[in-house]
Design an enzyme around this catalytic site. Structure first.
Site, PDB file in Angstrom:
ATOM      1  N   ASP A   1       9.639  -0.918  -8.866  1.00 22.26           N
ATOM      2  CA  ASP A   1       9.811  -1.894  -9.953  1.00 22.26           C
ATOM      3  C   ASP A   1      10.984  -2.847  -9.725  1.00 22.26           C
ATOM      4  O   ASP A   1      11.207  -3.743 -10.544  1.00 22.26           O
ATOM      5  CB  ASP A   1      10.053  -1.159 -11.280  1.00 22.26           C
ATOM      6  CG  ASP A   1       8.790  -0.546 -11.845  1.00 22.26           C
ATOM      7  OD1 ASP A   1       7.704  -1.138 -11.655  1.00 22.26           O
ATOM      8  OD2 ASP A   1       8.869   0.520 -12.475  1.00 22.26           O
TER       9      ASP A   1
ATOM     10  N   GLU B   1      10.223   8.013 -17.890  1.00 29.36           N
ATOM     11  CA  GLU B   1      10.679   6.663 -17.529  1.00 29.36           C
ATOM     12  C   GLU B   1      11.166   5.967 -18.798  1.00 29.36           C
ATOM     13  O   GLU B   1      10.378   5.455 -19.596  1.00 29.36           O
ATOM     14  CB  GLU B   1       9.555   5.839 -16.886  1.00 29.36           C
ATOM     15  CG  GLU B   1      10.064   4.479 -16.410  1.00 29.36           C
ATOM     16  CD  GLU B   1       9.049   3.352 -16.505  1.00 29.36           C
ATOM     17  OE1 GLU B   1       9.323   2.287 -15.939  1.00 29.36           O
ATOM     18  OE2 GLU B   1       8.000   3.526 -17.162  1.00 29.36           O
TER      19      GLU B   1
ATOM     20  N   ASP C   1       5.255   7.650 -17.187  1.00 34.75           N
ATOM     21  CA  ASP C   1       5.397   6.199 -17.232  1.00 34.75           C
ATOM     22  C   ASP C   1       5.472   5.700 -18.680  1.00 34.75           C
ATOM     23  O   ASP C   1       4.774   6.217 -19.553  1.00 34.75           O
ATOM     24  CB  ASP C   1       4.193   5.569 -16.515  1.00 34.75           C
ATOM     25  CG  ASP C   1       4.366   4.088 -16.262  1.00 34.75           C
ATOM     26  OD1 ASP C   1       5.321   3.720 -15.572  1.00 34.75           O
ATOM     27  OD2 ASP C   1       3.529   3.309 -16.757  1.00 34.75           O
TER      28      ASP C   1
ATOM     29  N   ARG D   1       6.340  12.774 -13.611  1.00 30.80           N
ATOM     30  CA  ARG D   1       7.121  11.593 -14.014  1.00 30.80           C
ATOM     31  C   ARG D   1       6.232  10.820 -14.981  1.00 30.80           C
ATOM     32  O   ARG D   1       5.069  10.517 -14.691  1.00 30.80           O
ATOM     33  CB  ARG D   1       7.478  10.755 -12.782  1.00 30.80           C
ATOM     34  CG  ARG D   1       8.340   9.529 -13.099  1.00 30.80           C
ATOM     35  CD  ARG D   1       7.504   8.283 -13.255  1.00 30.80           C
ATOM     36  NE  ARG D   1       8.289   7.061 -13.337  1.00 30.80           N
ATOM     37  CZ  ARG D   1       7.781   5.864 -13.611  1.00 30.80           C
ATOM     38  NH1 ARG D   1       6.477   5.710 -13.844  1.00 30.80           N
ATOM     39  NH2 ARG D   1       8.554   4.807 -13.664  1.00 30.80           N
TER      40      ARG D   1
ATOM     41  N   ASP E   1       8.764  -6.954  -7.313  1.00 32.16           N
ATOM     42  CA  ASP E   1       7.339  -6.696  -7.131  1.00 32.16           C
ATOM     43  C   ASP E   1       6.600  -8.046  -7.017  1.00 32.16           C
ATOM     44  O   ASP E   1       6.806  -8.924  -7.850  1.00 32.16           O
ATOM     45  CB  ASP E   1       6.859  -5.900  -8.356  1.00 32.16           C
ATOM     46  CG  ASP E   1       5.353  -5.798  -8.455  1.00 32.16           C
ATOM     47  OD1 ASP E   1       4.686  -5.877  -7.424  1.00 32.16           O
ATOM     48  OD2 ASP E   1       4.862  -5.635  -9.593  1.00 32.16           O
TER      49      ASP E   1
END
Length: 578
Positions: A424, A357, A328, A326, A468
């Site tokens: 997130d 992402e 970022d 994955r 967050d």
């Protein structure tokens, strides 16, 4: 007809190879402006007696959003070549849409008028890993999942779950903790784990990498990680790691050298410096993630950076047999780097899953040369806004989902990473104002939709948490404090997805119209037709009879008898149609 609204373009999401024999073609028209569309098509070299040999095939309306209708057809040209145009009709009005514009009748004297799919090369077919279509992911934030080896705890580690999470505190989650609770994941039914970063870093979230080739010591060592991957694979669980290649951490050794030596550093070109000496406050004078000085942006055009990061990409797949990456902040890294990244990863493991992402329309990254899929936030936002926040109407929700469905080719939609919550975002139950019935409907929709769904750790047992750091609480392991009824509900949905042919990616999704404030949609496969009905109101609602149908699953106390269906408030039915 409003000709300005008619749109088609070969390639991308409007004309593409679905497999080595099949071409998918889409057309967009103004909503309710066209009643029928025929695809006029033929092989460009198929001429007899001076006449081009063409055929006509009806296109089906595959959905509508706020402004447009979308039309779809699949065909298998015998020689894998195609020229085509569109015959649009509405009552007595008709027009032919070609690459060169609109005509009253199809110009068949020259194939150059028509759209062109030159050749279906097998190399150009988008091929995502087949296993992803059958995968239900579980996202783990390692620092907060379970503390299995207290000896590894960083200095100042707090007792598990005794305090609220902050951006800087630690609770000691580690790999042994994950291994200790693999039974929980297997019992739930998930078969993929997505770990947020595990590499050596300063923070609790680990998105500020210090060393991409080393495990963070608070999680364990490479031997422990290797054992974790093996234990997952024994249970049929795939493992995906999070890579932060857009930026490094403040304590990344090359950046430390740049802090000391400025543009005189041998690593100066690894970053984007704007002045001779580095200034971190109040605003960094070098490119960063957002304006965070501790996350300097890497220059992925630099050969040294590329060599290092591609070595990282290869190493963790080759040495530890991970199943996916994955990526970022993937949209801020140059496309050329991602093309090399894909080639590197796929050389080692051809069926590795590469997930970017990206929070917006991502077609430029989904051409088959970079990512297999992206995190499907347009899906997420529509579901959250409709079910949880109640910001949009049923009609708006259907419009948004139809738009999402038509953003990408079908093969990409089948492996789209469909999440409701993550590290997130607020948790699902918090989004839903702790209304469990609303949350249940969200899980039902997510797990009966296409793509590859993901559950954020703890959501399955009713954990709450806002933005967050609130969404990063310690996992609750005391059974008496878990919502076991919610766990069983999600567990049953996962079983249905695995058992019923039309429930997951084998079922073609379409909205159905029943009553106001009733969400209905159908999933059809070659073997099965399922009708999903959800009551979005706080009242009991009758949805009539369902003769010759079988209730596959139902909300508790939701029906009067086998033929007359009455939905309780926020209730649902899943009906198998005969």
């Amino acid at each position: 007809m409003l000709k300005e609204a008619v749109y088609h373009r070969p390639k991308n999401n409007y004309a593409y190879a679905y497999d080595e024999k099949t071409i998918h073609i889409r057309l967009r028209t103004k909503k309710r402006d066209v009643s029928e569309v025929l695809l006029i098509h033929g092989d460009p070299y198929d001429w007899e007696g001076g006449h081009w040999q063409v055929y006509r095939k009806p296109m089906e309306k595959s959905g509508s959003d706020e402004l447009f209708d979308y039309w779809f057809v699949a065909l298998q040209p015998p020689y894998r070549r195609l020229r085509y145009s569109f015959l649009l009709q509405n009552g007595n009005e008709q027009t032919v849409y070609t690459e060169k514009g609109f005509y009253e009748t199809a110009p068949l004297d020259d194939t150059a008028y028509h759209f062109c799919f030159p050749f279906l090369n097998s190399k150009d077919v988008f091929k995502a890993p087949a296993w992803v279509k059958e995968t239900i992911w579980y996202q783990i934030f390692p620092e907060r999942f379970a503390n299995g080896e207290p000896a590894l705890d960083p200095e100042g580690t707090l007792p598990w779950g005794r305090e609220a999470p902050t951006p800087t505190n630690f609770f000691g989650g580690d790999f042994q903790g994950v291994m200790d609770h693999l039974d929980h994941l297997e019992d739930l039914g998930v078969n993929g784990i997505y770990f947020t970063p595990i590499f050596k870093a300063y923070s609790n979230h680990k998105y500020d990498t210090i060393d991409y080739m080393e495990i963070d010591p608070q999680f364990g060592d490479k031997e422990t990680f290797h054992k974790l991957v093996q234990e997952c694979h024994k249970r049929g669980i795939r493992v995906m790691l999070d890579a932060v290649f857009n930026h490094s951490g403040y304590y990344f050794e090359p950046f430390q050298d740049v802090l000391e030596n400025g543009t005189g550093s041998e690593y100066a070109q690894w970053f984007h410096l704007r002045e001779e000496k580095v200034v971190t406050e109040p605003i960094p004078n070098y490119d960063t993630f957002a304006f965070v000085p501790s996350m300097p942006k890497l220059n992925t055009e630099n050969q040294g950076v590329k060599d290092y990061l591609l070595k990282v990409a290869r190493y963790w797949v080759e040495e530890f047999d991970i199943d996916g990456w994955r990526l970022d902040v993937a949209n801020e890294v140059d496309h050329a780097f991602w093309r090399e990244f894909r080639q590197t990863v796929k050389e080692v493991k051809p069926d590795a899953y590469i997930l970017g992402e990206i929070w917006h329309d991502s077609m430029p990254w989904l051409q088959g040369d970079q990512f297999d899929a992206v995190m499907n936030y347009p899906f997420t936002n529509a579901v959250i806004d409709f079910f949880a926040k109640k910001k949009i109407s049923l009609e708006q929700f259907k419009n948004q989902l139809t738009h999402v469905q038509h953003m990408y080719p079908v093969a990409i939609n089948e492996v789209a990473f469909n999440l409701l919550g993550s590290h997130d975002t607020p948790r699902v139950l918090t989004y839903a104002d702790e209304d469990k019935q609303r949350a249940k409907l969200m899980y039902l929709f997510q797990l009966s939709y296409g793509g590859t769904p993901c559950i954020y750790y703890g959501d399955e047992i009713g954990m709450t948490g806002g933005e967050d750091p609130g969404c990063r609480k310690c996992m609750i392991w005391e059974r008496e404090d878990q919502d076991r009824e919610l766990f069983s509900f999600i567990q049953q949905l996962i079983r249905l997805r695995k058992r019923e042919p039309a429930f997951g990616n084998d079922g073609l999704f379409s909205f159905a119209d029943l009553k106001e404030n009733i969400l209905a949609y159908e999933k059809k496969s070659d073997e099965q037709s399922l009708l999903f009905i959800m009551n979005l109101t706080s009242d009991e609602v009758s949805v009539g009879e369902a003769t010759d149908s079988r209730v596959l699953d139902k909300d508790e106390n939701s029906f009067a008898n086998e033929e007359e269906f009455t939905l309780s408030p926020s209730g649902y039915f899943i009906i198998e149609r005969s």
